[in-house]
Design an enzyme around this catalytic site. Structure first.
Site, PDB file in Angstrom:
ATOM      1  N   ILE A  12      37.895  39.717  47.347  1.00  0.00           N
ATOM      2  CA  ILE A  12      39.311  40.093  47.404  1.00  0.00           C
ATOM      3  C   ILE A  12      39.612  40.923  48.655  1.00  0.00           C
ATOM      4  CG2 ILE A  12      41.172  41.329  46.185  1.00  0.00           C
ATOM      5  CD1 ILE A  12      40.204  38.705  44.773  1.00  0.00           C
ATOM      6  N   GLY A 110      39.967  44.423  37.731  1.00  0.00           N
ATOM      7  CA  GLY A 110      38.715  44.804  37.066  1.00  0.00           C
ATOM      8  C   GLY A 110      38.730  46.237  36.574  1.00  0.00           C
ATOM      9  N   SER A 139      44.465  40.988  36.996  1.00  0.00           N
ATOM     10  CA  SER A 139      43.449  39.996  37.358  1.00  0.00           C
ATOM     11  C   SER A 139      44.086  38.648  37.703  1.00  0.00           C
ATOM     12  CB  SER A 139      42.488  39.804  36.181  1.00  0.00           C
ATOM     13  OG  SER A 139      43.147  39.049  35.176  1.00  0.00           O
ATOM     14  N   CYS A 140      43.258  37.751  38.203  1.00  0.00           N
ATOM     15  CA  CYS A 140      43.730  36.416  38.593  1.00  0.00           C
ATOM     16  C   CYS A 140      44.349  35.676  37.407  1.00  0.00           C
ATOM     17  CB  CYS A 140      42.565  35.623  39.173  1.00  0.00           C
ATOM     18  SG  CYS A 140      41.046  35.763  38.216  1.00  0.00           S
ATOM     19  N   ASN A 141      43.661  35.664  36.272  1.00  0.00           N
ATOM     20  CA  ASN A 141      44.194  34.957  35.103  1.00  0.00           C
ATOM     21  C   ASN A 141      45.486  35.600  34.612  1.00  0.00           C
ATOM     22  OD1 ASN A 141      42.364  32.756  34.483  1.00  0.00           O
ATOM     23  ND2 ASN A 141      40.811  34.340  34.176  1.00  0.00           N
ATOM     24  N   ARG A 168      36.147  29.968  35.524  1.00  0.00           N
ATOM     25  CA  ARG A 168      35.023  29.577  36.401  1.00  0.00           C
ATOM     26  C   ARG A 168      33.815  30.473  36.074  1.00  0.00           C
ATOM     27  NH1 ARG A 168      34.896  34.308  37.392  1.00  0.00           N
ATOM     28  NH2 ARG A 168      35.619  35.448  39.224  1.00  0.00           N
ATOM     29  N   HIS A 194      42.895  38.892  27.784  1.00  0.00           N
ATOM     30  CA  HIS A 194      44.011  38.498  28.657  1.00  0.00           C
ATOM     31  C   HIS A 194      45.385  38.758  28.023  1.00  0.00           C
ATOM     32  CE1 HIS A 194      40.434  36.130  29.811  1.00  0.00           C
ATOM     33  NE2 HIS A 194      40.825  36.493  31.021  1.00  0.00           N
ATOM     34  N   HIS A 220      40.045  28.479  37.712  1.00  0.00           N
ATOM     35  CA  HIS A 220      40.196  28.522  36.257  1.00  0.00           C
ATOM     36  C   HIS A 220      41.206  27.440  35.859  1.00  0.00           C
ATOM     37  CE1 HIS A 220      38.477  32.550  36.521  1.00  0.00           C
ATOM     38  NE2 HIS A 220      39.516  33.020  37.167  1.00  0.00           N
ATOM     39  N   GLN A 302      41.032  31.670  41.623  1.00  0.00           N
ATOM     40  CA  GLN A 302      40.741  33.074  41.295  1.00  0.00           C
ATOM     41  C   GLN A 302      40.576  33.953  42.527  1.00  0.00           C
ATOM     42  OE1 GLN A 302      38.544  30.589  40.983  1.00  0.00           O
ATOM     43  NE2 GLN A 302      36.687  31.213  42.032  1.00  0.00           N
TER      44      GLN A 302
HETATM   45  P1  NAD Z   1      33.038  41.634  45.297  1.00  0.00           P
HETATM   46  O1  NAD Z   1      31.778  42.020  44.643  1.00  0.00           O
HETATM   47  O2  NAD Z   1      33.152  40.321  45.972  1.00  0.00           O
HETATM   48  O3  NAD Z   1      33.449  42.746  46.387  1.00  0.00           O
HETATM   49  C1  NAD Z   1      33.380  44.114  46.139  1.00  0.00           C
HETATM   50  C2  NAD Z   1      32.920  44.825  47.403  1.00  0.00           C
HETATM   51  O4  NAD Z   1      32.963  46.229  47.199  1.00  0.00           O
HETATM   52  C3  NAD Z   1      31.484  44.468  47.787  1.00  0.00           C
HETATM   53  O5  NAD Z   1      31.471  44.155  49.171  1.00  0.00           O
HETATM   54  C4  NAD Z   1      30.696  45.739  47.476  1.00  0.00           C
HETATM   55  O6  NAD Z   1      29.603  45.937  48.342  1.00  0.00           O
HETATM   56  C5  NAD Z   1      31.758  46.807  47.722  1.00  0.00           C
HETATM   57  N1  NAD Z   1      31.482  48.086  47.041  1.00  0.00           N
HETATM   58  C6  NAD Z   1      30.526  48.376  46.126  1.00  0.00           C
HETATM   59  N2  NAD Z   1      30.616  49.677  45.782  1.00  0.00           N
HETATM   60  C7  NAD Z   1      31.637  50.213  46.478  1.00  0.00           C
HETATM   61  C8  NAD Z   1      32.212  51.515  46.557  1.00  0.00           C
HETATM   62  N3  NAD Z   1      31.735  52.529  45.830  1.00  0.00           N
HETATM   63  N4  NAD Z   1      33.277  51.700  47.364  1.00  0.00           N
HETATM   64  C9  NAD Z   1      33.770  50.679  48.098  1.00  0.00           C
HETATM   65  N5  NAD Z   1      33.256  49.428  48.077  1.00  0.00           N
HETATM   66  C10 NAD Z   1      32.205  49.205  47.288  1.00  0.00           C
HETATM   67  O7  NAD Z   1      34.170  41.808  44.187  1.00  0.00           O
HETATM   68  P2  NAD Z   1      35.564  41.075  44.126  1.00  0.00           P
HETATM   69  O8  NAD Z   1      35.387  39.767  43.458  1.00  0.00           O
HETATM   70  O9  NAD Z   1      36.246  41.151  45.447  1.00  0.00           O
HETATM   71  O10 NAD Z   1      36.320  41.984  43.066  1.00  0.00           O
HETATM   72  C11 NAD Z   1      36.975  43.177  43.450  1.00  0.00           C
HETATM   73  C12 NAD Z   1      38.007  43.518  42.396  1.00  0.00           C
HETATM   74  O11 NAD Z   1      38.962  42.444  42.348  1.00  0.00           O
HETATM   75  C13 NAD Z   1      37.477  43.660  40.966  1.00  0.00           C
HETATM   76  O12 NAD Z   1      38.256  44.609  40.294  1.00  0.00           O
HETATM   77  C14 NAD Z   1      37.716  42.276  40.362  1.00  0.00           C
HETATM   78  O13 NAD Z   1      37.818  42.284  38.965  1.00  0.00           O
HETATM   79  C15 NAD Z   1      39.044  41.928  41.016  1.00  0.00           C
HETATM   80  N6  NAD Z   1      39.330  40.487  41.094  1.00  0.00           N
HETATM   81  C16 NAD Z   1      38.361  39.591  41.440  1.00  0.00           C
HETATM   82  C17 NAD Z   1      38.660  38.236  41.477  1.00  0.00           C
HETATM   83  C18 NAD Z   1      37.626  37.198  41.809  1.00  0.00           C
HETATM   84  O14 NAD Z   1      37.779  36.055  41.412  1.00  0.00           O
HETATM   85  N7  NAD Z   1      36.588  37.509  42.529  1.00  0.00           N
HETATM   86  C19 NAD Z   1      39.949  37.807  41.193  1.00  0.00           C
HETATM   87  C20 NAD Z   1      40.944  38.751  40.898  1.00  0.00           C
HETATM   88  C21 NAD Z   1      40.614  40.093  40.845  1.00  0.00           C
END
Ligand code: NAD
Length: 338
Positions: A12, A110, A139-141, A168, A194, A220, A302
């Site tokens: 993200i 998240g 969230s995405c969903n 997914r 959700h 999804h 997503q």
């Molecule tokens: P990700 O694991 O791809 O990225 C998270 C990043 O944050 C990583 O690069 C990690 O190294 C870094 N990180 C770890 N600890 C940290 C800290 N203390 N401070 C700053 N950065 C730190 O995760 P993501 O998929 O991008 O998800 C991020 C958020 O977005 C979550 O809340 C997730 O639920 C939400 N989200 C994800 C998706 C998806 O499909 N991936 C969709 C919608 C929302």
């Protein structure tokens, strides 16, 4: 210019950083990384100032000959808004730092709703979020469910709704979570989280949600059923409502969209960066009304759908622009047609 920082540069965070850079009224001040990997190197190649997410990782960047401009604390001193895109539940731990410094932050889905004053989907509740100090982009969903259900509710009224979500199994680069060779009840209990999450944005929608994880990384797929207050509504009226709504793309199965794979292929053909689909995608041919209940399928990319919401959430926090105007600027900068 709104000065923006992005803390967490994963699925993200990378997309939000690019989207912020594409806005005429925003300046990306920097992004943070924990590890000096190829993503960090790519950030530097894009000329995004790179900051260490933790004090302890500064030396790792130095060892790998990557120049960081400081730590997250240094970044926070220079921004008007920080977008937290760290892993699930880490954002809440980071919040203390934001309260003490910049005082305005955006969190992701998240995190628990309590992390922020408002849970946000731009076309549903921008005005409620305007001027808030802490906003959670859901969230995405939940984002897709809110866009679709809000559109139906505004136009025809919803008595109650049900959603079955095939999620997914993992994101494409998430090798630690996949592949799975099963359909996983996620969770076995009904409803899934959700429904409650939709109510953080749209408190009056009565929804029961169920979720399963399936072996795919693309998207999804939701199966939705909504009982309408107005029993005289036709399928064409529902199609028109979705076609008019922002950030909803209506596609047709008989044009070749047999699965989520062709939907992602469309995004590639459109030249979208990383084949990102910011829109919730609804199959026109699936829209059927039976005894006052509308049924349809909806696809959700997503990795991308929450990106425009993050951009709008930044403007909502600053509070100067209306939702309509922000959505329009975000859409045109990201190539979202309507
Ligand atoms: P990700 O694991 O791809 O990225 C998270 C990043 O944050 C990583 O690069 C990690 O190294 C870094 N990180 C770890 N600890 C940290 C800290 N203390 N401070 C700053 N950065 C730190 O995760 P993501 O998929 O991008 O998800 C991020 C958020 O977005 C979550 O809340 C997730 O639920 C939400 N989200 C994800 C998706 C998806 O499909 N991936 C969709 C919608 C929302």
């Amino acid at each position: 210019m709104i000065r923006v920082g992005v803390n967490g540069y994963g699925v993200i965070g990378r997309r939000v950083a690019d989207a912020v850079s594409a806005q005429q009224d925003m300046k990306l001040i920097g992004v943070t990384k924990v590890k000096p990997d190829y993503k960090a190197r790519m950030a530097l190649e894009k000329k995004y100032p790179l900051y260490a997410a933790t004090e302890s990782s500064v030396k790792d960047f130095a060892k790998n000959s990557m120049e960081v401009s400081g730590t997250i604390e240094d970044l926070l001193k220079q921004v008007d808004v920080i977008v937290d895109a760290s892993p699930d539940d880490v954002g809440a731990k980071n919040k203390e730092k934001y309260v003490e410094t910049v005082g305005r932050a955006i969190f992701q889905g998240g995190e628990s709703p309590g992390v922020a004053e408002v849970s946000f989907v731009a076309q549903c509740n921008f005005e409620k979020a305007r001027g808030a100090k802490f906003i959670r982009v859901v969230s995405c969903n939940t984002t897709a469910l809110c866009r679709a259900l809000h559109t139906i509710d505004e136009n025809f009224g919803i008595e109650r709704a049900r959603a079955v979500i095939a999620r997914r199994g993992a994101d494409p680069d998430e090798t630690s979570k996949g592949p799975i060779d099963a359909v996983v009840l996620d969770p076995a209990e009904i409803p899934s989280h959700h429904a409650g999450d939709v109510n953080t944005v749209l408190p009056d929608i009565k929804l029961v949600s169920m979720a399963l994880k399936v072996p795919t990384t693309h998207m999804h797929l939701h199966t939705l059923i909504a009982s309408l207050r107005d029993r005289s509504v036709t399928e064409n009226q529902v199609i028109d409502a979705f076609e008019e709504a922002t950030r909803i793309m209506v596609i047709e199965g008989h044009s070749g969209f047999k699965s989520t794979a062709q939907v992602i292929d469309l995004a590639r053909e459109m030249g979208r960066p990383r084949n990102d689909l910011y829109e919730a995608v609804i199959w026109k041919d699936s829209i059927r009304i039976v005894e006052g209940e509308v049924h349809f399928y909806m696809g959700v990319h997503q990795e991308a759908i929450v990106v425009p919401e993050n951009v709008d959430a930044i403007r909502a926090i600053i509070g100067k622009e209306s939702g309509k105007s922000s959505i329009s600027s975000t859409n045109s900068s990201l190539g979202i047609l309507k």
